[in-house]
Scaffold this active site. Sequence first.
Site: not given
Length: 376
Positions: A182, A184-187
């Site tokens: 998603y 907002n995740k790191q990638m």
Amino acid sequence: MNLPMQISMSAPDITPAEIEAVKQVLQTPYLSIGPKVEEFERKMAEYVGAKHAIGVNSGTAGLHLAIIAANVRQGDEVITTPFSFVASANCILYERATPVFVDIDPHTLNIDPALIEAAITPRTKAILPVHAFGQPADMDIILDIARRYNLFVIEDACEAIGAQYKGRKAGALGDGGIFAFYPNKQMTTGEGGIIVTNKDEWNELFRSLRNQGRDVFNTWLEHNRLGYNYRLNEMSAALGVVQLGRLPELLAKRTQVANWYNKRLEGVEAIKIPYISPNTTYMSWFVYVIQLRADIDRHRIMADLQRHGIPSRPYFSCIHLQPFYRKMYGFKPGDFKVAESAANSVLALPFHGNLSEITVAYICESLLEAIQKQLL
Ligand SMILES: *Cc1c(COP(=O)(O)O)cnc(C)c1O
């Protein structure tokens, strides 16, 4: 200090390379089930150090398929943490099984392995630890318990791409691990997820289940089991390939931002900065979450920050206290005291890889001012 710019809780990190990769896919006839998904899977398996990687259209979909693969059925139990994003327990409910919550370690905020054995019953099928905030759960103890009781281990690694536990990559330690992408995740892949596993049978099963239950090499419309449409599309996979190539850079930028926060907030009265276990040989920073002392009014802190244009969130709130969990299972405050105490004190500050040091300084100054007001 003046407000540097619009500050957001999180932000994806997209460069012209990602835009070009997605554009190229749109110029081919393959928009789903094509070469980019295969490339993304191959590179992700290699990165995590797992035999197989299977792309799906969300982390939640991946968790659901892992629960099915672990043969979890109605009436079965899965041991997990109440201090997580709701999807890590919902996937158990999808198969009409029962989540059995176990309280957390007050330092790492991950499932407390010392409490797991007491929660095992003849109906227990699996343990589902969550690597909260990008810090791996204490996997050696969990894997040892699982081996002794013949249970599956499904890692919710949705917040932990790249994290390392005692030098080993999180996600590839149990029977199956799930990453989520998603924005907002790191990638990110927009929406999307990956399941990693070393088990050949699970690999085949996941490929069938994500594609309406068709067997992988079977004729076009023969369905051998109840399946789903959990397929990852080619645009998302192309985005994922570029983001994965940049992952060391993306993680390093987040580590830098976390270090700026740590430097300014370390030792401040009434604040606990994130604890990193010695077992966490690489922290994959997903969020930056502080804990406020019990006498600090979090509501007022959040309102004061908001007045300075700074968003903040209580993250997580306990799963067992979500309204529909209370209604279904009769959970109440006091059931999992450590998790509840963490949930009542946590505050996630704005966090992504492109926050400048000046913005972090502005956020920290505003936070310290808000806390100072309450200590007077
Ligand atoms: C993000 C996340 C998920 C779910 O991922 P989606 O891709 O949004 O479905 C599951 N578990 C945890 C702990 C997460 O943070």
